[in-house]
Write a protein that holds these residues in place. Structure first.
Motif, PDB file in Angstrom:
ATOM      1  N   ARG A  85       6.576   5.722  -3.454  1.00 38.33           N
ATOM      2  CA  ARG A  85       7.306   4.626  -4.066  1.00 38.33           C
ATOM      3  C   ARG A  85       6.313   3.597  -4.576  1.00 38.33           C
ATOM      4  O   ARG A  85       5.226   3.422  -4.013  1.00 38.33           O
ATOM      5  N   VAL A  86       6.682   2.916  -5.637  1.00 39.17           N
ATOM      6  CA  VAL A  86       5.781   1.932  -6.262  1.00 39.17           C
ATOM      7  C   VAL A  86       6.551   0.646  -6.536  1.00 39.17           C
ATOM      8  O   VAL A  86       6.538   0.137  -7.657  1.00 39.17           O
ATOM      9  N   ASP A  87       7.230   0.103  -5.531  1.00 35.57           N
ATOM     10  CA  ASP A  87       8.027  -1.101  -5.740  1.00 35.57           C
ATOM     11  C   ASP A  87       7.154  -2.235  -6.255  1.00 35.57           C
ATOM     12  O   ASP A  87       6.179  -2.644  -5.613  1.00 35.57           O
ATOM     13  N   GLY A  88       7.507  -2.762  -7.438  1.00 39.06           N
ATOM     14  CA  GLY A  88       6.801  -3.889  -8.003  1.00 39.06           C
ATOM     15  C   GLY A  88       5.567  -3.530  -8.804  1.00 39.06           C
ATOM     16  O   GLY A  88       4.988  -4.401  -9.468  1.00 39.06           O
ATOM     17  N   LEU A  89       5.116  -2.294  -8.786  1.00 42.98           N
ATOM     18  CA  LEU A  89       3.932  -1.885  -9.543  1.00 42.98           C
ATOM     19  C   LEU A  89       4.361  -1.454 -10.940  1.00 42.98           C
ATOM     20  O   LEU A  89       5.367  -0.762 -11.113  1.00 42.98           O
ATOM     21  N   ILE A 103      -1.605   0.442  -2.751  1.00 47.87           N
ATOM     22  CA  ILE A 103      -0.737  -0.535  -3.404  1.00 47.87           C
ATOM     23  C   ILE A 103      -0.576  -1.723  -2.462  1.00 47.87           C
ATOM     24  O   ILE A 103      -0.144  -1.568  -1.324  1.00 47.87           O
ATOM     25  N   ALA A 104      -0.939  -2.912  -2.944  1.00 52.58           N
ATOM     26  CA  ALA A 104      -0.908  -4.105  -2.110  1.00 52.58           C
ATOM     27  C   ALA A 104      -0.155  -5.208  -2.818  1.00 52.58           C
ATOM     28  O   ALA A 104      -0.064  -5.252  -4.051  1.00 52.58           O
ATOM     29  N   SER A 105       0.396  -6.126  -2.013  1.00 52.30           N
ATOM     30  CA  SER A 105       1.108  -7.286  -2.552  1.00 52.30           C
ATOM     31  C   SER A 105       0.102  -8.346  -2.962  1.00 52.30           C
ATOM     32  O   SER A 105      -0.914  -8.574  -2.308  1.00 52.30           O
ATOM     33  N   THR A 106       0.424  -9.048  -4.051  1.00 53.32           N
ATOM     34  CA  THR A 106      -0.465 -10.108  -4.538  1.00 53.32           C
ATOM     35  C   THR A 106       0.156 -11.491  -4.399  1.00 53.32           C
ATOM     36  O   THR A 106      -0.563 -12.494  -4.473  1.00 53.32           O
ATOM     37  N   ASP A 107       1.456 -11.588  -4.180  1.00 49.42           N
ATOM     38  CA  ASP A 107       2.105 -12.887  -4.038  1.00 49.42           C
ATOM     39  C   ASP A 107       3.406 -12.708  -3.279  1.00 49.42           C
ATOM     40  O   ASP A 107       3.836 -11.593  -2.972  1.00 49.42           O
ATOM     41  N   LEU A 108       4.042 -13.841  -2.974  1.00 50.20           N
ATOM     42  CA  LEU A 108       5.300 -13.824  -2.227  1.00 50.20           C
ATOM     43  C   LEU A 108       6.474 -13.314  -3.047  1.00 50.20           C
ATOM     44  O   LEU A 108       7.519 -12.984  -2.489  1.00 50.20           O
ATOM     45  N   LEU A 109       6.325 -13.262  -4.383  1.00 47.20           N
ATOM     46  CA  LEU A 109       7.412 -12.837  -5.250  1.00 47.20           C
ATOM     47  C   LEU A 109       7.478 -11.329  -5.399  1.00 47.20           C
ATOM     48  O   LEU A 109       8.342 -10.827  -6.125  1.00 47.20           O
ATOM     49  N   GLY A 160       4.812  -9.316  -6.406  1.00 46.71           N
ATOM     50  CA  GLY A 160       3.858  -8.756  -7.353  1.00 46.71           C
ATOM     51  C   GLY A 160       2.918  -7.774  -6.679  1.00 46.71           C
ATOM     52  O   GLY A 160       2.505  -7.979  -5.536  1.00 46.71           O
ATOM     53  N   LYS A 161       2.601  -6.682  -7.402  1.00 49.42           N
ATOM     54  CA  LYS A 161       1.787  -5.620  -6.835  1.00 49.42           C
ATOM     55  C   LYS A 161       0.506  -5.444  -7.629  1.00 49.42           C
ATOM     56  O   LYS A 161       0.395  -5.824  -8.800  1.00 49.42           O
ATOM     57  N   ALA A 162      -0.468  -4.824  -6.978  1.00 47.28           N
ATOM     58  CA  ALA A 162      -1.735  -4.458  -7.616  1.00 47.28           C
ATOM     59  C   ALA A 162      -2.301  -3.264  -6.865  1.00 47.28           C
ATOM     60  O   ALA A 162      -1.863  -2.947  -5.751  1.00 47.28           O
ATOM     61  N   ILE A 163      -3.274  -2.586  -7.481  1.00 43.95           N
ATOM     62  CA  ILE A 163      -3.963  -1.474  -6.846  1.00 43.95           C
ATOM     63  C   ILE A 163      -5.273  -2.008  -6.281  1.00 43.95           C
ATOM     64  O   ILE A 163      -6.079  -2.614  -7.014  1.00 43.95           O
ATOM     65  N   VAL A 164      -5.466  -1.798  -4.992  1.00 39.79           N
ATOM     66  CA  VAL A 164      -6.695  -2.232  -4.322  1.00 39.79           C
ATOM     67  C   VAL A 164      -7.438  -0.971  -3.888  1.00 39.79           C
ATOM     68  O   VAL A 164      -6.877  -0.137  -3.164  1.00 39.79           O
ATOM     69  N   PHE A 165      -8.687  -0.844  -4.375  1.00 37.55           N
ATOM     70  CA  PHE A 165      -9.518   0.289  -3.979  1.00 37.55           C
ATOM     71  C   PHE A 165     -10.250  -0.055  -2.684  1.00 37.55           C
ATOM     72  O   PHE A 165     -10.975  -1.055  -2.632  1.00 37.55           O
ATOM     73  N   GLU A 166     -10.019   0.765  -1.668  1.00 39.77           N
ATOM     74  CA  GLU A 166     -10.809   0.654  -0.446  1.00 39.77           C
ATOM     75  C   GLU A 166     -11.921   1.689  -0.540  1.00 39.77           C
ATOM     76  O   GLU A 166     -11.718   2.887  -0.325  1.00 39.77           O
ATOM     77  N   LEU A 167     -13.096   1.208  -0.948  1.00 41.99           N
ATOM     78  CA  LEU A 167     -14.212   2.107  -1.220  1.00 41.99           C
ATOM     79  C   LEU A 167     -14.632   2.860   0.027  1.00 41.99           C
ATOM     80  O   LEU A 167     -14.779   2.273   1.105  1.00 41.99           O
ATOM     81  N   GLY A 168     -14.790   4.175  -0.118  1.00 43.30           N
ATOM     82  CA  GLY A 168     -15.222   4.996   0.999  1.00 43.30           C
ATOM     83  C   GLY A 168     -16.727   4.978   1.168  1.00 43.30           C
ATOM     84  O   GLY A 168     -17.463   4.263   0.468  1.00 43.30           O
ATOM     85  N   ASP A 169     -17.195   5.795   2.096  1.00 40.32           N
ATOM     86  CA  ASP A 169     -18.631   5.858   2.391  1.00 40.32           C
ATOM     87  C   ASP A 169     -19.227   7.224   2.043  1.00 40.32           C
ATOM     88  O   ASP A 169     -20.292   7.593   2.524  1.00 40.32           O
ATOM     89  N   SER A 170     -18.508   7.979   1.226  1.00 47.35           N
ATOM     90  CA  SER A 170     -19.004   9.305   0.852  1.00 47.35           C
ATOM     91  C   SER A 170     -20.227   9.184  -0.071  1.00 47.35           C
ATOM     92  O   SER A 170     -20.255   8.316  -0.972  1.00 47.35           O
ATOM     93  N   PRO A 171     -21.246  10.048   0.101  1.00 46.18           N
ATOM     94  CA  PRO A 171     -22.421  10.004  -0.797  1.00 46.18           C
ATOM     95  C   PRO A 171     -22.122  10.554  -2.188  1.00 46.18           C
ATOM     96  O   PRO A 171     -22.890  10.313  -3.128  1.00 46.18           O
ATOM     97  N   THR A 172     -21.012  11.283  -2.339  1.00 43.15           N
ATOM     98  CA  THR A 172     -20.634  11.810  -3.659  1.00 43.15           C
ATOM     99  C   THR A 172     -19.610  10.882  -4.288  1.00 43.15           C
ATOM    100  O   THR A 172     -18.856  10.192  -3.595  1.00 43.15           O
ATOM    101  N   TYR A 173     -19.544  10.896  -5.609  1.00 41.43           N
ATOM    102  CA  TYR A 173     -18.668   9.991  -6.330  1.00 41.43           C
ATOM    103  C   TYR A 173     -17.583  10.781  -7.060  1.00 41.43           C
ATOM    104  O   TYR A 173     -17.772  11.953  -7.439  1.00 41.43           O
ATOM    105  N   ALA A 174     -16.459  10.142  -7.267  1.00 43.23           N
ATOM    106  CA  ALA A 174     -15.339  10.762  -7.975  1.00 43.23           C
ATOM    107  C   ALA A 174     -15.669  10.873  -9.449  1.00 43.23           C
ATOM    108  O   ALA A 174     -16.271   9.966 -10.042  1.00 43.23           O
ATOM    109  N   ASN A 175     -15.246  11.992 -10.029  1.00 34.71           N
ATOM    110  CA  ASN A 175     -15.473  12.230 -11.465  1.00 34.71           C
ATOM    111  C   ASN A 175     -14.250  11.831 -12.267  1.00 34.71           C
ATOM    112  O   ASN A 175     -13.154  11.648 -11.734  1.00 34.71           O
TER     113      ASN A 175
END
Length: 314
Positions: free
Chosen positions: A45-49, A96-102, A104-119
């Motif tokens: 689900r993507v409520d507000g996104l 998906i994280a909330s940005t305000d009390l109303l 509003g949504k945004a995408i927050v990247f929680e960066l991992g610790d893997s030595p390889t990177y996504a393509n």
């Protein structure tokens, strides 16, 4: 060289169409002037996104949501455009994280610790953070329960504190106030008495101190006097007790001698108790006396002679 009006109109129309396409793409979240990598994530689900919402890392925007598509499985496939300047580890979580009390949504990247990177074109792991209202909802329910209990308690208190209770409570407070006033007045009087009698109290304490000092200075003498008095008392008590016992023993001995004499027939009492002849004589005398009295009653003329005219002469 002269440009015709038709040419001018054509050029102007081309520029307008290009601006329209670029603006539309920008409004859709596409940046036509920079090169970007594309990543995907699938959510239940993507409520507000929505499209063009920012993609952030630690509050800093590194991209945007470019596309959202509902799949046949019911999940929402979300596309992100991320600037090529940023390397994204392969185990990064797109949350998906909330940005305000109303809401509003945004995408927050929680960066991992893997030595390889996504393509470009890789799908990242997805996660959804509850919004602020969802986080507050349990607290809200608890607060409502507490308010209900508090309302019940206040209702009970209100029922308990009726007019009679308030009247009695006010009377109690007034009584306590009067008691405190009386106590204050008494304290003032005692303070005044102590102030006026301070000199006498000082003299009394001085006398007591002097008496205590005398006792302290003559302690040895007092101890000796008490010792002598105790010795004298002990001697007197012993003397009286011994004399009494001796007198009692002498009296018992005398009594025993008297009893022995009586038992052996000595003396008048002994003879009286032990002489059977005396007993028989006394018994016979008693019988004779009794017979004499009977005869006297029956024949008084034998013993008494009297005449009205006097005794006759022979």
């Amino acid at each position: 060289m002269r440009i015709s009006n038709e040419t001018k109109v054509g050029i102007l129309a081309t520029v307008a169409i290009a601006v329209l396409i670029i603006g539309y793409s920008f409004l859709k979240g596409n940046d036509v002037f920079t090169s970007e990598n594309t990543f995907y994530a699938s959510y239940d689900r993507v409520d507000g996104l929505s499209v063009s919402k920012p993609v952030m890392v630690n509050g800093y925007q590194i991209g945007r949501v470019s596309k959202m598509q509902l799949q046949s499985s019911g999940k929402i496939l979300t596309e992100f455009k991320i600037k090529q300047d940023y390397a994204i580890p392969a185990n990064t979580i797109a949350r998906i994280a909330s940005t305000d009390l109303l809401g509003g949504k945004a995408i927050v990247f929680e960066l991992g610790d893997s030595p390889t990177y996504a393509n470009d074109g890789d799908t990242l792991r997805a996660n959804i953070q509850r919004n602020i209202l969802e986080q507050v909802e349990p607290v809200q329910k608890k607060a409502e329960a507490v308010v209900a209990v508090l309302d019940s308690v206040l209702s009970s208190i209100n029922n308990t504190i009726n007019a009679d209770f308030q009247h009695n409570f006010n009377r109690s407070i007034a009584s306590i106030a009067n008691t405190l006033n009386t106590l204050e007045h008494t304290t003032t009087q005692v303070d005044a008495i102590v102030g006026t009698q301070r000199t006498k109290l000082a003299n009394i304490l001085s006398n007591v101190e002097a008496i205590s000092a005398n006792f302290k200075n003559n302690g040895d003498k007092i101890t000796n006097i008490l010792g002598n008095l105790e010795s004298v008392s002990d001697k007197a008590a012993k003397a009286d007790f011994e004399r009494t016992i001796n007198n009692a023993n002498a009296a018992v001995a005398d009594l025993q001698n008297i009893v022995n004499n009586i038992n052996s027939g000595k003396g008048s009492v002994g003879l009286l108790l032990n002489d059977e002849k005396l007993y028989d004589n006394l018994n016979n005398a008693s019988k004779n006396l009794d017979n004499l009295m009977i005869d006297l009653k029956e024949n008084p003329s034998r013993y008494v002679h009297f005449s009205i005219f006097g005794k006759k002469r022979d």
